[in-house]
Design a protein around this motif. Structure first.
Motif, PDB file in Angstrom:
ATOM      1  N   GLN A 279      -3.179 -25.334  28.028  1.00  0.00           N
ATOM      2  CA  GLN A 279      -1.830 -24.858  28.290  1.00  0.00           C
ATOM      3  C   GLN A 279      -1.227 -24.098  27.110  1.00  0.00           C
ATOM      4  O   GLN A 279      -0.129 -23.573  27.211  1.00  0.00           O
ATOM      5  CB  GLN A 279      -0.915 -26.050  28.642  1.00  0.00           C
ATOM      6  N   GLY A 280      -1.967 -24.059  26.020  1.00  0.00           N
ATOM      7  CA  GLY A 280      -1.488 -23.355  24.837  1.00  0.00           C
ATOM      8  C   GLY A 280      -2.321 -22.138  24.529  1.00  0.00           C
ATOM      9  O   GLY A 280      -2.246 -21.108  25.204  1.00  0.00           O
ATOM     10  N   VAL A 281      -3.200 -22.251  23.519  1.00  0.00           N
ATOM     11  CA  VAL A 281      -3.981 -21.113  23.077  1.00  0.00           C
ATOM     12  C   VAL A 281      -4.987 -20.658  24.134  1.00  0.00           C
ATOM     13  O   VAL A 281      -5.400 -19.491  24.163  1.00  0.00           O
ATOM     14  CB  VAL A 281      -4.718 -21.466  21.755  1.00  0.00           C
ATOM     15  N   GLY A 282      -5.381 -21.551  25.047  1.00  0.00           N
ATOM     16  CA  GLY A 282      -6.333 -21.173  26.077  1.00  0.00           C
ATOM     17  C   GLY A 282      -5.704 -20.742  27.385  1.00  0.00           C
ATOM     18  O   GLY A 282      -6.415 -20.480  28.364  1.00  0.00           O
ATOM     19  N   PHE A 283      -4.367 -20.653  27.423  1.00  0.00           N
ATOM     20  CA  PHE A 283      -3.675 -20.381  28.685  1.00  0.00           C
ATOM     21  C   PHE A 283      -4.026 -19.023  29.264  1.00  0.00           C
ATOM     22  O   PHE A 283      -4.333 -18.890  30.464  1.00  0.00           O
ATOM     23  CB  PHE A 283      -2.159 -20.476  28.481  1.00  0.00           C
ATOM     24  N   HIS A 284      -4.013 -17.972  28.435  1.00  0.00           N
ATOM     25  CA  HIS A 284      -4.290 -16.620  28.915  1.00  0.00           C
ATOM     26  C   HIS A 284      -5.675 -16.528  29.546  1.00  0.00           C
ATOM     27  O   HIS A 284      -5.837 -15.979  30.649  1.00  0.00           O
ATOM     28  CB  HIS A 284      -4.186 -15.617  27.763  1.00  0.00           C
ATOM     29  N   GLN A 285      -6.669 -17.057  28.848  1.00  0.00           N
ATOM     30  CA  GLN A 285      -8.032 -16.957  29.354  1.00  0.00           C
ATOM     31  C   GLN A 285      -8.251 -17.851  30.575  1.00  0.00           C
ATOM     32  O   GLN A 285      -9.043 -17.512  31.459  1.00  0.00           O
ATOM     33  CB  GLN A 285      -9.027 -17.302  28.244  1.00  0.00           C
ATOM     34  N   ARG A 286      -7.556 -18.961  30.623  1.00  0.00           N
ATOM     35  CA  ARG A 286      -7.683 -19.824  31.795  1.00  0.00           C
ATOM     36  C   ARG A 286      -7.132 -19.122  33.030  1.00  0.00           C
ATOM     37  O   ARG A 286      -7.737 -19.162  34.106  1.00  0.00           O
ATOM     38  CB  ARG A 286      -6.929 -21.139  31.560  1.00  0.00           C
ATOM     39  N   ARG A 287      -6.002 -18.451  32.896  1.00  0.00           N
ATOM     40  CA  ARG A 287      -5.436 -17.701  34.016  1.00  0.00           C
ATOM     41  C   ARG A 287      -6.351 -16.536  34.394  1.00  0.00           C
ATOM     42  O   ARG A 287      -6.496 -16.192  35.577  1.00  0.00           O
ATOM     43  CB  ARG A 287      -4.045 -17.167  33.655  1.00  0.00           C
ATOM     44  N   SER A 288      -6.961 -15.919  33.395  1.00  0.00           N
ATOM     45  CA  SER A 288      -7.894 -14.828  33.658  1.00  0.00           C
ATOM     46  C   SER A 288      -9.073 -15.312  34.492  1.00  0.00           C
ATOM     47  O   SER A 288      -9.493 -14.645  35.447  1.00  0.00           O
ATOM     48  CB  SER A 288      -8.396 -14.261  32.324  1.00  0.00           C
ATOM     49  N   LEU A 289      -9.606 -16.458  34.138  1.00  0.00           N
ATOM     50  CA  LEU A 289     -10.758 -16.994  34.855  1.00  0.00           C
ATOM     51  C   LEU A 289     -10.399 -17.350  36.297  1.00  0.00           C
ATOM     52  O   LEU A 289     -11.201 -17.145  37.222  1.00  0.00           O
ATOM     53  CB  LEU A 289     -11.285 -18.227  34.124  1.00  0.00           C
ATOM     54  N   ILE A 290      -9.187 -17.848  36.501  1.00  0.00           N
ATOM     55  CA  ILE A 290      -8.732 -18.167  37.861  1.00  0.00           C
ATOM     56  C   ILE A 290      -8.660 -16.889  38.702  1.00  0.00           C
ATOM     57  O   ILE A 290      -9.081 -16.857  39.859  1.00  0.00           O
ATOM     58  CB  ILE A 290      -7.362 -18.867  37.820  1.00  0.00           C
ATOM     59  N   ALA A 291      -8.133 -15.803  38.103  1.00  0.00           N
ATOM     60  CA  ALA A 291      -8.029 -14.527  38.820  1.00  0.00           C
ATOM     61  C   ALA A 291      -9.406 -13.987  39.182  1.00  0.00           C
ATOM     62  O   ALA A 291      -9.628 -13.500  40.296  1.00  0.00           O
ATOM     63  CB  ALA A 291      -7.261 -13.518  37.977  1.00  0.00           C
ATOM     64  N   ILE A 292     -10.347 -14.091  38.257  1.00  0.00           N
ATOM     65  CA  ILE A 292     -11.698 -13.589  38.509  1.00  0.00           C
ATOM     66  C   ILE A 292     -12.370 -14.374  39.628  1.00  0.00           C
ATOM     67  O   ILE A 292     -12.984 -13.808  40.538  1.00  0.00           O
ATOM     68  CB  ILE A 292     -12.535 -13.650  37.220  1.00  0.00           C
ATOM     69  N   ARG A 293     -12.239 -15.679  39.575  1.00  0.00           N
ATOM     70  CA  ARG A 293     -12.868 -16.526  40.596  1.00  0.00           C
ATOM     71  C   ARG A 293     -12.266 -16.282  41.976  1.00  0.00           C
ATOM     72  O   ARG A 293     -12.984 -16.321  42.989  1.00  0.00           O
ATOM     73  CB  ARG A 293     -12.692 -17.997  40.217  1.00  0.00           C
ATOM     74  N   SER A 294     -10.975 -16.004  42.024  1.00  0.00           N
ATOM     75  CA  SER A 294     -10.317 -15.826  43.320  1.00  0.00           C
ATOM     76  C   SER A 294     -10.684 -14.511  43.994  1.00  0.00           C
ATOM     77  O   SER A 294     -10.437 -14.317  45.180  1.00  0.00           O
ATOM     78  CB  SER A 294      -8.796 -15.915  43.161  1.00  0.00           C
ATOM     79  N   GLY A 295     -11.270 -13.585  43.234  1.00  0.00           N
ATOM     80  CA  GLY A 295     -11.622 -12.286  43.805  1.00  0.00           C
ATOM     81  C   GLY A 295     -12.860 -12.319  44.673  1.00  0.00           C
ATOM     82  O   GLY A 295     -12.975 -11.523  45.615  1.00  0.00           O
ATOM     83  N   GLY A 296     -13.788 -13.206  44.354  1.00  0.00           N
ATOM     84  CA  GLY A 296     -15.004 -13.293  45.154  1.00  0.00           C
ATOM     85  C   GLY A 296     -15.840 -12.028  45.083  1.00  0.00           C
ATOM     86  O   GLY A 296     -15.867 -11.331  44.071  1.00  0.00           O
ATOM     87  N   LEU A 297     -16.500 -11.710  46.182  1.00  0.00           N
ATOM     88  CA  LEU A 297     -17.410 -10.570  46.220  1.00  0.00           C
ATOM     89  C   LEU A 297     -16.681  -9.246  46.350  1.00  0.00           C
ATOM     90  O   LEU A 297     -16.959  -8.290  45.623  1.00  0.00           O
ATOM     91  CB  LEU A 297     -18.397 -10.731  47.377  1.00  0.00           C
ATOM     92  N   THR A 298     -15.734  -9.155  47.263  1.00  0.00           N
ATOM     93  CA  THR A 298     -15.055  -7.878  47.531  1.00  0.00           C
ATOM     94  C   THR A 298     -13.583  -7.889  47.163  1.00  0.00           C
ATOM     95  O   THR A 298     -12.905  -6.877  47.324  1.00  0.00           O
ATOM     96  CB  THR A 298     -15.192  -7.510  49.021  1.00  0.00           C
ATOM     97  N   GLY A 299     -13.049  -8.994  46.668  1.00  0.00           N
ATOM     98  CA  GLY A 299     -11.658  -9.045  46.232  1.00  0.00           C
ATOM     99  C   GLY A 299     -10.669  -9.333  47.349  1.00  0.00           C
ATOM    100  O   GLY A 299     -11.020  -9.329  48.534  1.00  0.00           O
ATOM    101  N   GLN A 300      -9.439  -9.553  46.961  1.00  0.00           N
ATOM    102  CA  GLN A 300      -8.370  -9.847  47.916  1.00  0.00           C
ATOM    103  C   GLN A 300      -7.748  -8.588  48.502  1.00  0.00           C
ATOM    104  O   GLN A 300      -6.932  -8.661  49.411  1.00  0.00           O
ATOM    105  CB  GLN A 300      -7.287 -10.693  47.240  1.00  0.00           C
ATOM    106  N   GLY A 301      -8.112  -7.447  47.968  1.00  0.00           N
ATOM    107  CA  GLY A 301      -7.560  -6.185  48.468  1.00  0.00           C
ATOM    108  C   GLY A 301      -6.626  -5.550  47.460  1.00  0.00           C
ATOM    109  O   GLY A 301      -5.914  -6.238  46.733  1.00  0.00           O
ATOM    110  N   TYR A 302      -6.635  -4.209  47.425  1.00  0.00           N
ATOM    111  CA  TYR A 302      -5.794  -3.484  46.482  1.00  0.00           C
ATOM    112  C   TYR A 302      -4.315  -3.760  46.760  1.00  0.00           C
ATOM    113  O   TYR A 302      -3.872  -3.717  47.908  1.00  0.00           O
ATOM    114  CB  TYR A 302      -6.068  -1.985  46.587  1.00  0.00           C
ATOM    115  N   LEU A 303      -3.580  -4.078  45.707  1.00  0.00           N
ATOM    116  CA  LEU A 303      -2.154  -4.427  45.747  1.00  0.00           C
ATOM    117  C   LEU A 303      -1.907  -5.763  46.460  1.00  0.00           C
ATOM    118  O   LEU A 303      -0.761  -6.086  46.775  1.00  0.00           O
ATOM    119  CB  LEU A 303      -1.319  -3.333  46.429  1.00  0.00           C
ATOM    120  N   GLN A 304      -2.970  -6.531  46.681  1.00  0.00           N
ATOM    121  CA  GLN A 304      -2.845  -7.789  47.412  1.00  0.00           C
ATOM    122  C   GLN A 304      -3.214  -9.006  46.568  1.00  0.00           C
ATOM    123  O   GLN A 304      -3.198 -10.124  47.072  1.00  0.00           O
ATOM    124  CB  GLN A 304      -3.746  -7.758  48.658  1.00  0.00           C
TER     125      GLN A 304
END
Length: 403
Positions: free
Chosen positions: A234-259
């Motif tokens: 929740q501190g120094v690792g917060f940015h990268q943790r959120r980044s990893l969540i975003a990457i994982r949520s995209g999957g193979l083709t992503g959620q869609g542009y602007l979505q």
């Protein structure tokens, strides 16, 4: 007017259009990503337009630099170096807001310019050119792997890097300077024992420094959190943790542009620095693995084109410059993607041609323009393969041995 017209025509014809096309393709996709990642805050809505303007400036400078004889910069090193120092010192005259955590003071905010400037970003172009000239000088003088030559080469890196650390505290830019230096010296034929000895010394110094630094040091904590993701999520690792969540949520083709759920969130903490350091994470969420693969393939094509220019350069001076710029791009790509994937400590490096940043995009286009000029002066295959023609260090015919 006819002279100017002829100069423009020569610039358009002589430029490396393959390299330019790849750069424009990458920066265009970057604009698409920046538009999506900047919609969450009204104050960021102008970022795509600013980036587009910088891309336009960069393309113009690409053609300009392709016509420039960069040997002039190397030969006038006694003028270039003081100008680079003065340019770097602008961070003390027109300082932008420093990073609250690291104290990074790398940017200049000059009134009237719609974006901040990072002097170290632009100075690395001159650093590469001057280092290439210095290495060639040492090669002509004798053994570049001698103790005296290696000491001089170490000072050529240590002085500017040390100066930047003191003035700006910008560790990320300093790391890129080190990578450029290592790549150029390796390709220049410096004996491998010096690299082994240097690695041992750096490792020993790093171990001592690690034990000396307090656990509260920001860089030490960034390294610790990569080694152990539960260290401070929740501190120094917060940015990268959120980044990893975003990457994982995209999957193979992503959620869609602007979505993208995280990318389009109005909360700045949802995905911090989503237009710069973590734009690759935003790409992964909305475009998925497919989109990320396309981005990386285009960027790697640029790097490979730079290496091809190095291989076909007319002399070692031009070849070393091409190697330096190739290493610069490759290092930034690997580090930025590594940070987004939570396997490299955060050090504040953007993704070349993709992330938002005026000085970054312009610097990259200038570097590629210089390589375009080198490509236009390279030797054709039929001539490079001839053993009866000797070439001097300026890439000019030295003497021809007749039968």
């Amino acid at each position: 007017m006819s002279a100017i017209r002829d100069l423009i025509v020569d610039a358009l014809k002589g430029a490396d259009h393959i390299l330019l096309s790849l750069c424009v393709l990458a920066s265009s996709f970057g604009l698409v990503l920046i538009y999506s990642a900047s919609r969450y805050r009204e104050g960021f809505h102008s970022l795509p337009m600013k980036q587009a303007m910088c891309v336009g400036i960069g393309i113009v400078l690409y053609f300009v630099m392709s016509q420039l004889n960069i040997r002039v910069l190397m030969e006038r090193w006694y003028i270039v170096i003081p100008l680079c120092v003065a340019f770097q010192l602008l961070v003390l005259v027109f300082p932008a807001a420093a990073n609250a955590t690291s104290g990074n003071r790398a940017w200049v905010d000059i009134p009237g310019i719609p974006f901040t400037i990072q002097p170290a970003e632009i100075n690395k172009l001159f650093f590469t050119i001057l280092l290439a000239g210095f290495v060639v000088y040492l090669q002509k003088r004798g053994d570049p792997s001698s103790i005296s030559s290696v000491v001089l080469l170490a000072l050529a890196l240590g002085i500017p890097v040390g100066f930047m650390v003191v003035v700006t505290g910008d560790v990320g830019s300093c790391l890129i300077y080190v990578v450029i230096w290592l790549a150029m010296l390796w390709c220049a034929g410096i004996k491998k024992r010096w690299f082994v000895l240097g690695a041992a010394c750096v490792g020993a110094a790093g171990l001592v420094l690690w034990n000396i630094l307090p656990d509260t040091n920001y860089m030490k904590r960034r390294i610790l959190v990569v080694m152990d993701h539960s260290y401070d999520p929740q501190g120094v690792g917060f940015h990268q943790r959120r980044s990893l969540i975003a990457i994982r949520s995209g999957g193979l083709t992503g959620q869609g542009y602007l979505q993208g759920t995280i990318t389009q969130s109005s909360s700045s903490n949802s995905l911090p620095e989503r237009t710069t350091d973590f734009i690759f994470s935003s790409c992964a969420e909305e475009w998925g693995l497919v989109g990320c693969t396309v981005v990386l393939l285009v960027l790697m094509a640029i790097v490979l084109r730079c290496l091809y220019i190095a291989l076909t350069a007319s002399d070692s001076f031009y070849a070393l410059i091409a190697v330096g710029y190739s290493a610069m791009l490759l290092a930034q790509i690997i580090i930025n993607v590594g940070v987004c994937l939570y396997v490299v400590p955060t050090i504040g490096l953007t993704l070349p041609f993709i992330s938002y940043g005026g000085s970054s995009i312009i610097t990259n286009f200038i570097a590629m323009g210089i390589l375009s000029g080198i490509k236009s002066r390279s030797l054709p295959n039929w001539l490079r393969d001839r053993s009866d023609i000797k070439w001097n260090t300026n890439g000019e015919q030295h003497r021809q041995i007749m039968e």
